[in-house]
Design an enzyme around this catalytic site. Structure first.
Site, PDB file in Angstrom:
ATOM      1  N   ASP A 277      48.008 -29.373  18.426  1.00 41.26           N
ATOM      2  CA  ASP A 277      46.919 -28.590  19.008  1.00 41.26           C
ATOM      3  C   ASP A 277      45.576 -29.054  18.487  1.00 41.26           C
ATOM      4  O   ASP A 277      44.543 -28.869  19.130  1.00 41.26           O
ATOM      5  CB  ASP A 277      47.137 -27.102  18.737  1.00 41.26           C
ATOM      6  CG  ASP A 277      48.334 -26.606  19.535  1.00 41.26           C
ATOM      7  OD1 ASP A 277      49.474 -26.836  19.080  1.00 41.26           O
ATOM      8  OD2 ASP A 277      48.129 -26.072  20.634  1.00 41.26           O
TER       9      ASP A 277
ATOM     10  N   ASN B 196      49.837 -27.581  14.649  1.00 37.37           N
ATOM     11  CA  ASN B 196      50.756 -27.525  15.788  1.00 37.37           C
ATOM     12  C   ASN B 196      51.516 -26.207  15.691  1.00 37.37           C
ATOM     13  O   ASN B 196      51.337 -25.439  14.745  1.00 37.37           O
ATOM     14  CB  ASN B 196      51.699 -28.744  15.767  1.00 37.37           C
ATOM     15  CG  ASN B 196      52.474 -28.885  17.070  1.00 37.37           C
ATOM     16  OD1 ASN B 196      51.909 -28.763  18.150  1.00 37.37           O
ATOM     17  ND2 ASN B 196      53.767 -29.112  16.988  1.00 37.37           N
ATOM     18  N   LYS B 197      52.349 -25.959  16.669  1.00 39.26           N
ATOM     19  CA  LYS B 197      53.077 -24.699  16.768  1.00 39.26           C
ATOM     20  C   LYS B 197      53.725 -24.319  15.439  1.00 39.26           C
ATOM     21  O   LYS B 197      54.269 -25.167  14.735  1.00 39.26           O
ATOM     22  CB  LYS B 197      54.153 -24.853  17.851  1.00 39.26           C
ATOM     23  CG  LYS B 197      54.989 -23.624  18.117  1.00 39.26           C
ATOM     24  CD  LYS B 197      54.177 -22.410  18.479  1.00 39.26           C
ATOM     25  CE  LYS B 197      53.209 -22.669  19.600  1.00 39.26           C
ATOM     26  NZ  LYS B 197      52.184 -21.612  19.752  1.00 39.26           N
TER      27      LYS B 197
ATOM     28  N   ARG C 230      49.808 -23.319  28.863  1.00 38.00           N
ATOM     29  CA  ARG C 230      49.682 -23.474  27.412  1.00 38.00           C
ATOM     30  C   ARG C 230      49.918 -24.950  27.116  1.00 38.00           C
ATOM     31  O   ARG C 230      50.258 -25.737  28.005  1.00 38.00           O
ATOM     32  CB  ARG C 230      50.611 -22.550  26.617  1.00 38.00           C
ATOM     33  CG  ARG C 230      51.780 -21.952  27.317  1.00 38.00           C
ATOM     34  CD  ARG C 230      52.795 -22.962  27.690  1.00 38.00           C
ATOM     35  NE  ARG C 230      53.169 -23.768  26.541  1.00 38.00           N
ATOM     36  CZ  ARG C 230      53.613 -25.003  26.581  1.00 38.00           C
ATOM     37  NH1 ARG C 230      53.734 -25.618  27.746  1.00 38.00           N
ATOM     38  NH2 ARG C 230      53.920 -25.674  25.501  1.00 38.00           N
ATOM     39  N   GLY C 231      49.764 -25.322  25.865  1.00 40.32           N
ATOM     40  CA  GLY C 231      49.793 -26.729  25.500  1.00 40.32           C
ATOM     41  C   GLY C 231      48.359 -27.220  25.490  1.00 40.32           C
ATOM     42  O   GLY C 231      47.612 -27.017  26.456  1.00 40.32           O
ATOM     43  N   ALA C 232      47.980 -27.871  24.395  1.00 42.10           N
ATOM     44  CA  ALA C 232      46.572 -28.223  24.206  1.00 42.10           C
ATOM     45  C   ALA C 232      45.988 -28.972  25.407  1.00 42.10           C
ATOM     46  O   ALA C 232      44.930 -28.593  25.925  1.00 42.10           O
ATOM     47  CB  ALA C 232      46.407 -29.013  22.905  1.00 42.10           C
TER      48      ALA C 232
ATOM     49  N   GLN D  83      59.112 -21.542  23.432  1.00 39.87           N
ATOM     50  CA  GLN D  83      58.705 -22.613  24.350  1.00 39.87           C
ATOM     51  C   GLN D  83      59.728 -23.744  24.394  1.00 39.87           C
ATOM     52  O   GLN D  83      59.822 -24.453  25.387  1.00 39.87           O
ATOM     53  CB  GLN D  83      57.341 -23.176  23.936  1.00 39.87           C
ATOM     54  CG  GLN D  83      56.186 -22.200  24.097  1.00 39.87           C
ATOM     55  CD  GLN D  83      55.886 -21.458  22.812  1.00 39.87           C
ATOM     56  OE1 GLN D  83      56.772 -21.241  21.981  1.00 39.87           O
ATOM     57  NE2 GLN D  83      54.645 -21.059  22.647  1.00 39.87           N
TER      58      GLN D  83
ATOM     59  N   ARG E  29      41.513 -18.888  23.196  1.00 45.38           N
ATOM     60  CA  ARG E  29      42.456 -19.330  22.163  1.00 45.38           C
ATOM     61  C   ARG E  29      41.710 -20.237  21.178  1.00 45.38           C
ATOM     62  O   ARG E  29      41.020 -21.158  21.586  1.00 45.38           O
ATOM     63  CB  ARG E  29      43.656 -20.061  22.791  1.00 45.38           C
ATOM     64  CG  ARG E  29      44.443 -19.145  23.753  1.00 45.38           C
ATOM     65  CD  ARG E  29      45.824 -19.680  24.049  1.00 45.38           C
ATOM     66  NE  ARG E  29      46.664 -19.649  22.864  1.00 45.38           N
ATOM     67  CZ  ARG E  29      47.837 -20.289  22.785  1.00 45.38           C
ATOM     68  NH1 ARG E  29      48.266 -21.006  23.801  1.00 45.38           N
ATOM     69  NH2 ARG E  29      48.551 -20.204  21.683  1.00 45.38           N
TER      70      ARG E  29
END
Lengths: 359, 359
Positions: free
Chosen positions: A242, A252-253, A53-55, A201, A90
């Site tokens: 993201d 973002n998150k 995960r993570g862009a 996370q 995603r």
């Protein structure tokens, strides 16, 4: 960065080009396990269930996903099918689409027989560029930390959210690249790690990677971010992204927006670390960003290490209480002090971005 | 309110005056168990470990704690010792000090032989007044909901934080009293329940009590509050308070301040439901409120129901990562649309409060 003292990347091709090896991030911080992905479907599954995960790392994994697709069938139809399957995993991180489009643009003009080798080379190039971009972000962000350090004359308290560390990229991280660069430069700092419910996370990944690397940090509930800023215990906030739109809005998150509001209310600088591939110049502003809705179970349940050292999932809510789980929010550009890119720091605005990335 | 259909209070004296019975809220939502407290020390322990929590219920339990102290020894020294032991359990909620001072003011002028009966009567009076105050808060707050309902012509989306429901009081709740009153009046509504890490009073207690009472609700991660407001999915926020100072500043569960910032940024009304005993006119503003620091373990670990239906605590963070756990924050009066008290709704200001509570 280091795991058990050994320099490590989050994704590595096997030398024979048969598979890539990832760290299964769903098992962290309790178990450190590598996992081999040998098909594009395995890469898509790893993205969808957030083993990676993570862009930036999603982009890198999608790149290798198309290389894995070439191993099986490098014909146009097969590549288009793999590309579609990867992109749909995603919706919010734009790096995924960016990497897939880049791979297709490279591969489709080639004869099918030439595609496999080119694909592995291009995926590796995406990874190398990611590492270089993050190192550059680290250098630019380090100077922001250095300036605060000089003014303050003591440890700089950096707050971050989610994981935009090396685990979210191939190496170094985005938001944490300045932290690692400052740490390597000997600047004293301490990182506030917000746990980042629902998937934690922060508590699971950011705390783990900072601990592995020896960077001082403290975990907090997401709710504590505003209070710590009110108390003067936060010198700056750095988060990842993201997707950043042409006007500087930041997806973002989930929860990032709340930290940005608190930073603004308390005069705390709020920076977003963002490499070029995360900037979506096709979207004029954040209203157009698709926000992923994830399973309610991520809110109603949580996994952790039980007293017998087994990783167990426990239910937090009463039976039958529904939950909603939007995975991202959009922080308006007006709340962002600056964007830290590989090309330097700019204002979160169309002019700021176009100054660094001319059309 | 109702548990399994039966009207229930959170604290009840036994008819023979030998003990009080509480709901052990540390076991909810997974187990509903009553627990008897037969000494003031047991009452203090129940407050400290949060078997009872919520400013009004803490006050009521402290009142009964002094009644239990009288059962054992009603002499001045014994009552002072019990009072000190009760007050030191938790620093932020002012109702605790308020109830203890009220009990002592009633008891100390009496001969020791008369104190026991007077103490049980006074503790019961504190509880009855709490119920009446909350019902009045419910009536006043219901009209705010009704106004939004009439304007909107559909279900009113109310967001709350932590648990300021009937479990936080003797009955009805503070923040949820308007919700229950509106629900009983047939006004359609839906409650956004933020889980309220680290102790998850939202996910565990608010969701449970709303479900028991049949009120529609949805659990969210704390991080999602701002996003839902940006999306227009929140019509108003109502929270409780652990202490409101003379100028209208509000100490409440950690994370309240972030919701208030998001409400302000999105034009969402932000109300605080607060009964008289929660107002601390001795403090001019929120800077003077002591903020309880609780154990790091509440951040690093969480309890839930495991796959075998046992309540288990699991570790969320890597071994050795430290955590910080401030339990409350202060929302400045400037972010508060209004205070809903038993005497009506007023501005969160010295003038507003003194209009309802003349010195």
């Amino acid at each position: 960065m280091r795991v058990h003292g050994i320099p490590t990347r989050t994704i590595q091709p096997l030398p024979d080009g048969s598979a890539v090896e990832i760290i299964d991030q769903t098992l962290l911080p309790h178990r450190y396990e590598l996992r081999r992905l040998a098909t594009w479907q395995a890469a898509a599954e790893a993205i969808a269930v957030m083993r990676v995960r993570g862009a930036p790392l999603i982009g890198a994994t999608a790149g290798y996903g198309l290389a894995l697709a070439c191993n099986a069938d490098a014909a146009d139809a097969a590549l288009h099918a793999a590309a579609a399957g990867l992109v749909e995993t995603r919706p919010t991180a734009v790096n995924l689409r960016w990497a897939v489009e880049r791979m297709l643009a490279k591969l489709l003009p080639l004869a099918p027989g030439q595609r496999r080798e080119a694909a592995w080379r291009e995926a590796a190039a995406i990874c190398e560029e990611d590492v270089a971009q993050n190192q550059a972000i680290g250098r630019h962000g380090r100077e922001i930390i250095r300036t605060i350090h000089q003014r303050k004359g003591g440890a700089v308290n950096v707050m971050t959210h989610c994981n935009a560390g090396w685990l979210a990229t191939v190496d170094w991280g985005t938001a944490l690249a300045p932290v690692y660069a400052a740490f390597e430069a000997g600047l004293a700092l301490d990182v506030w790690v917000s746990e980042t419910r629902p998937r934690n996370q922060g508590a699971a990944l950011t705390a783990w990677e900072l601990k592995q690397h020896g960077v001082p940090h403290t975990v907090i509930a997401d709710n504590a971010a505003g209070h710590l800023m009110q108390q003067g215990k936060v010198d700056l906030v750095i988060v990842g992204a993201d997707r950043v739109t042409a006007n500087g809005d930041v997806a973002n998150k989930i929860g990032t927006y709340l930290k940005a509001l608190a930073a603004r209310d308390n005069g705390v600088p709020f920076y977003v670390a963002v490499p070029g591939p995360t900037i979506d110049f096709r979207l004029t502003d954040g209203a157009g960003i698709p926000i992923e809705q994830r399973a309610a179970r991520e809110v109603t349940h949580i996994a952790g290490r039980d007293p017998e050292s087994e990783v167990t999932e426990v239910q937090l809510t009463p039976d039958g209480s529904p939950a909603l789980n939007p995975a991202f929010d959009v922080t308006p550009a007006r709340l962002v002090t600056g964007l830290i890119t590989e090309r330097g720091v700019c204002a979160a605005s169309a002019a700021g971005l176009r100054g660094l990335y001319p059309a």
